[in-house]
Enzyme design. Structure first.
Site, PDB file in Angstrom:
ATOM      1  N   PRO A 135       0.770  -1.251   0.000  1.00 18.16           N
ATOM      2  CA  PRO A 135       0.000   0.000   0.000  1.00 18.16           C
ATOM      3  C   PRO A 135       0.803   1.305   0.000  1.00 18.16           C
ATOM      4  O   PRO A 135       0.752   2.086   0.947  1.00 18.16           O
ATOM      5  CB  PRO A 135      -0.841  -0.136   1.265  1.00 18.16           C
ATOM      6  CG  PRO A 135       0.016  -0.931   2.187  1.00 18.16           C
ATOM      7  CD  PRO A 135       0.742  -1.915   1.305  1.00 18.16           C
ATOM      8  N   CYS A 136       1.483   1.573  -1.103  1.00 20.42           N
ATOM      9  CA  CYS A 136       2.241   2.817  -1.218  1.00 20.42           C
ATOM     10  C   CYS A 136       1.322   4.042  -1.254  1.00 20.42           C
ATOM     11  O   CYS A 136       1.762   5.147  -0.966  1.00 20.42           O
ATOM     12  CB  CYS A 136       3.157   2.777  -2.437  1.00 20.42           C
ATOM     13  SG  CYS A 136       2.342   2.352  -3.976  1.00 20.42           S
TER      14      CYS A 136
END
Length: 179
Positions: A135-136
């Site tokens: 989850p950047c």
């Protein structure tokens, strides 16, 4: 040998890539660095168990569920520094955000250094080949700037809103993507 398929999502068409057993890529259409670390042509192949698992995971994610990253076999391609940053990204809880600076502090501790550059961390975050799952999109600037998402800021906003993130202190920068 690498394989690819596509997944239609609420944020546009997503390309999935695997090595047969592990996911190596999840990219939004038109994403910066799309497939950059795979040096051979990917073969189109839709009927693979690993792709079925990722599609079911994404179905649950986009339905507002909170599927665990550990349910999938991930093998992102990159150097050790980048992989260490991506591991930290996987620790950011669903619906929460962190900053590049916070990740830099964690990396400094991991590497036994006094400090770490937020820009170096930003480079690793930006080159994350397994978007959404790693989850950047949950990483923001220290001042609340929604900067630096390779899949585009509109997509980043949609993903954060889907997760129920409080957007009141976050903003889209007027120009540039400096951290």
């Amino acid at each position: 040998m690498y394989y690819r398929t596509t997944y239609p999502s609420p944020v546009g068409l997503i390309t999935l890539a695997c090595d047969g057993d592990n996911i190596v890529g999840v990219w939004n259409e038109g994403q910066k660095y799309h497939g950059a670390d795979i040096s051979v042509e990917m073969i189109e192949k839709d009927d693979m168990p690993v792709f079925d698992a990722v599609k079911k995971w994404l179905d649950r994610y986009f339905a507002g569920k909170k599927p665990a990253i550990s349910e999938l076999t991930l093998a992102p391609i990159g150097g050790e520094f980048w992989k260490s940053v991506w591991t930290i990204l996987c620790e950011i809880p669903y619906g929460e955000i962190t900053t590049y600076g916070d990740i830099a502090k964690k990396m400094a501790v991991k590497m036994n250094k006094e400090m770490m550059s937020s820009q170096a961390v930003g480079g690793a975050v930006g080159h994350n080949p397994i978007s959404i799952i790693i989850p950047c999109h949950r990483v923001v600037g220290a001042n609340g700037s929604l900067t630096g998402y390779a899949g585009g800021l509109k997509t980043k906003v949609k993903l954060l809103e889907l997760e129920g993130v409080d957007m009141s202190r976050l903003f889209v920068p007027t120009k540039g993507t400096a951290l």
